[in-house]
Design an enzyme around this catalytic site. Sequence first.
Site, short mmCIF file in Angstrom:
data_model
loop_
_atom_site.label_atom_id
_atom_site.label_comp_id
_atom_site.label_asym_id
_atom_site.label_seq_id
_atom_site.Cartn_x
_atom_site.Cartn_y
_atom_site.Cartn_z
N ASP A 193 0.85 -1.20 0.00
CA ASP A 193 0.00 0.00 0.00
C ASP A 193 0.88 1.25 0.00
OD1 ASP A 193 -2.25 1.55 0.00
OD2 ASP A 193 -2.72 1.29 2.12
N LYS A 217 1.92 4.68 -0.89
CA LYS A 217 1.18 5.86 -1.38
C LYS A 217 1.71 7.07 -0.65
CE LYS A 217 -2.39 4.79 1.98
NZ LYS A 217 -3.73 4.30 2.19
N ASN A 259 2.22 7.43 3.16
CA ASN A 259 3.17 6.52 3.83
C ASN A 259 4.62 6.94 3.62
OD1 ASN A 259 1.29 4.76 4.94
ND2 ASN A 259 1.03 3.70 3.00
N ASP A 262 4.48 2.26 7.90
CA ASP A 262 3.47 1.21 7.73
C ASP A 262 3.95 0.03 6.92
OD1 ASP A 262 1.51 1.98 9.29
OD2 ASP A 262 0.07 2.54 7.77
N THR A 292 -4.60 2.52 -2.51
CA THR A 292 -5.26 3.64 -3.15
C THR A 292 -5.29 3.34 -4.63
OG1 THR A 292 -4.12 4.91 -1.48
CG2 THR A 292 -5.12 6.17 -3.27
#
Length: 464
Positions: A146, A148, A151, A164, A186
């Site tokens: 993930d 994005k 992060n 994360d 996302t």
Amino acid sequence: MAMSSRLSGGSSGGSGRTRVGRYELGRTLGEGSFAKVKFARNVETNENVAIKILDKEKVLKHKMIGQIKREISTMKLIRHPNVIRMYEVMASKTKIYIVMEFVTGGELFDKIATKGRLKEDEARKYFQQLINAVDYCHSRGVYHRDLKPENLLLDANGVLKVSDFGLSALPQQVREDGLLHTTCGTPNYVAPEVINNKGYDGAKADLWSCGVILFVLMAGYLPFEESNLMALYKKIFKAEFSCPPWFSTSAKKLIKKILDPNPSTRITIAEVLENDWFKKGYQPPVFQQEDASLDDVNAIFNESTDSPNLVVERREERSTTPVTMNAFELISKSQGLDLGSLFEKQMGLVKRETRFTSKCPANEIISKIEQAAVPLGFDVKKNNYKLKLHGEKTGRKGHLSIATEIFEVAPSLHMVELRKAGGDTLEFHKFYKNLATGLKDIVWQSGDEVKDNEVNSGAGGVSS
């Protein structure tokens, strides 16, 4: 860190703060369906940290214990200059607390917000750090899934830190075929094979997201952008995008190799590391591999609930006034507040939280929010100076839910923060615009804003 520790040291003021072990919990930095992240201070060392709080019951319900233990154990052993450090893990009877490094430089994308797109050399420097972090974690068997903008954080020295890692995909599972099967992330940053849900290789999917991030750093906008989700997916499946004219030829070539919709022909990280454009000015990361203990991780996943390692969440006397913000929290709040409207339009980014100030008493603010939210179809739950608003209708991503908290900034000035706790960000924005109309009497305006609003008779100077 010295400055932040000094600033935050002054306010252990017993205004209803919660203590967990040796940490005093502060404001909520973010929340998702499985976890909440809070700002916290180690009362022994005065160091600021972020604590991710997982709900044990949800973890058990989703049969995630084995996976969480694996992910946390690996993250605890990871020491890399471009990955957020995990310091320790604690548990109470109902919660798991993951104590992590707190970085103060804001999100990388805030730089684009304020200055516009980055020059190629600067974009490359961040991309190199991102690839270093991702490659290192992959070598330890941890995939992000993930990647994005939110992060990608910067520390006080402008060094990129990926957050994360290994925690973003907690509800996800690797099936018997050894592939991941979960559409997460996302949509704009997600690889076609992830959307396709045919199972995917975490390393290849992470690299695709890195390619999208590199494009955004250098272009100032997204390669795949459509307001309609199906149209967006079509573009991603075909990798239908074009590089702006200011990209150098070698940068264009590399991005095209990364954003290859076929994972089996997509360039690998090992090949990226050998690419001439990538290697320009490259400095391999320097770090020592320290010994890290997994005792705390094993202790919290100990089957017996009478484990001596359990911590207790202690709240210092229940407060009759809102939490007072100290200087450091206020400063860290204001970072990244000033996102240019141009950026939001171009990037299709909508913030997940918004705030305004008010000179009204706290209980008046609460009842005004309640009066404004109920007619909009929201169920309101109150707890001291916090409100949870839960949408009755199902939206694009489930029910919209909003967490509201009131902080005292000065004796007669409150700051009200509304944060999306669940549902769709665009729906949150729409809700906030409607709510703002009902709140215009309580929002504090500066003289200039009052003049502007008399001219525009707008929604009352609500800043987001």
